[in-house]
Design an enzyme around this catalytic site. Structure first.
Site, mmCIF file in Angstrom:
data_model
loop_
_atom_site.group_PDB
_atom_site.id
_atom_site.type_symbol
_atom_site.label_atom_id
_atom_site.label_comp_id
_atom_site.label_asym_id
_atom_site.label_seq_id
_atom_site.Cartn_x
_atom_site.Cartn_y
_atom_site.Cartn_z
ATOM 1 N N THR A 94 120.392 28.323 12.213
ATOM 2 C CA THR A 94 119.833 29.206 10.828
ATOM 3 C C THR A 94 120.733 28.265 9.713
ATOM 4 O O THR A 94 121.713 27.777 10.072
ATOM 5 C CB THR A 94 120.683 30.367 11.042
ATOM 6 N N LYS A 169 114.731 34.688 8.520
ATOM 7 C CA LYS A 169 115.773 35.465 9.312
ATOM 8 C C LYS A 169 117.070 36.098 8.955
ATOM 9 O O LYS A 169 118.231 36.689 8.831
ATOM 10 C CB LYS A 169 116.341 34.408 10.423
ATOM 11 N N LYS A 244 128.455 33.613 9.434
ATOM 12 C CA LYS A 244 127.777 33.080 9.131
ATOM 13 C C LYS A 244 126.090 33.614 8.323
ATOM 14 O O LYS A 244 125.953 33.366 6.965
ATOM 15 C CB LYS A 244 127.526 32.125 9.571
#
Length: 298
Positions: A94, A169, A244
């Site tokens: 990611t 995402k 994050k």
């Protein structure tokens, strides 16, 4: 059809993903900078490679699962000259959308093909091969990678061109982060009003408050026995990873001039939580911070 795959990044997510490729009959050559991680993957049938360059030599597909975009780009700079032309690079990390697009560009310039394919489902999903893959890149490349993705997960969605998987995402996890905070605040409010956790769950889980953060990853012990709240918030999806991902979403929000007050505030709250109590906890543990801070304000 069996493929020869290099898998680079054999941590908590990568190791079980590589193991599931082996279970599906694929030959997997793995590498990780941490010797213990490589040793653990070897015990599941992954063939150890002494370096990333060694891992990618003469394979058909390279799968990566790394912490940050800089790691992906540095790796590509290292291995692109060692992989054979036409190799398909599937990055499951990611990372920032811009970094993902740069990775695609560098792969294409080296005569390779690329997909960005971040996952949802956490370590539990990686172990059970129930991950969801959000994929950006060409349709032909997606079709080629799909059997591998299905060996590691239950669903793969082609979201569009380069970077579209990463875009999906961070949007998904912005929803998840905001909803977990909302669910946690609701439980703390219920506590202050004398409402039991079970009563609130029984109502909200069958009413308009129903969501994944409530019904699957409920932030309080009791109502959902399999949620991390029942194991002292041992991470299924670590708070540091949520911080994050929300940071990546916040960057995209600011760059795009999008009005997203809740997303930005969620990023701030998770960043603070991950730096303190949540460093080693599941992201649902933020309920304890909300409860503690509520006590301080009372």
């Amino acid at each position: 059809m069996s493929r020869t795959v290099a898998f680079i990044g054999l941590g908590h997510m990568g190791a079980p993903m590589a193991a599931n490729l082996v279970k599906a009959g694929h030959r997997v050559r793995g590498h990780d900078l941490v010797p213990d991680a490589l040793d653990g993957a070897t015990r599941t049938g992954v063939e150890p490679a002494s370096s990333a360059v060694d891992a990618v030599a003469d394979v058909e597909v390279v799968v990566t699962m790394l912490p940050m975009g800089c790691h992906v780009l540095d790796l590509y700079d290292t291995v692109l000259s060692a992989a054979r032309p036409g190799t398909l690079l599937v990055d499951c990390s990611t990372i920032d959308v811009a970094d993902a697009r740069t990775a695609h560009e560098r792969a294409a310039a080296a005569g390779m093909r690329a997909l960005d394919a971040p996952v949802s489902g956490g370590v539990v999903g990686a172990e059970a091969a129930t991950l969801t893959f959000m994929v950006g890149g060409g349709e032909a490349e997606f079709a080629e990678a799909r059997p591998l993705l299905e060996a590691m997960g239950k669903k793969a969605v082609h979201c569009g061109g380069a970077g579209a998987g990463q875009a999906a995402k961070i949007c998904n996890n912005m929803i998840l982060g905001v909803s977990m905070i909302a669910v946690s605040e609701a439980f703390v409010l219920g506590e202050s009003l004398g409402l039991s956790h079970q009563a609130l769950y029984d109502v909200a889980s069958t009413a308009s408050g129903q969501c994944w953060a409530l019904s699957v990853n409920c932030p309080v012990p009791g109502p959902v026995p399999t949620s991390p709240a029942n194991s002292d918030y041992r991470p299924g999806f670590a708070a540091s990873l949520m911080a994050k991902d929300l940071g990546l979403a916040a960057n995209a929000v600011k760059a795009g001039g999008v009005q997203a007050e809740l997303g930005l505030r969620a990023a701030e709250l998770y960043a603070a939580y991950a730096e303190r109590a949540g460093a080693a906890e599941d992201f649902s543990g933020i309920v304890r911070t909300i409860r503690d801070q509520s006590g301080e304000q009372a």
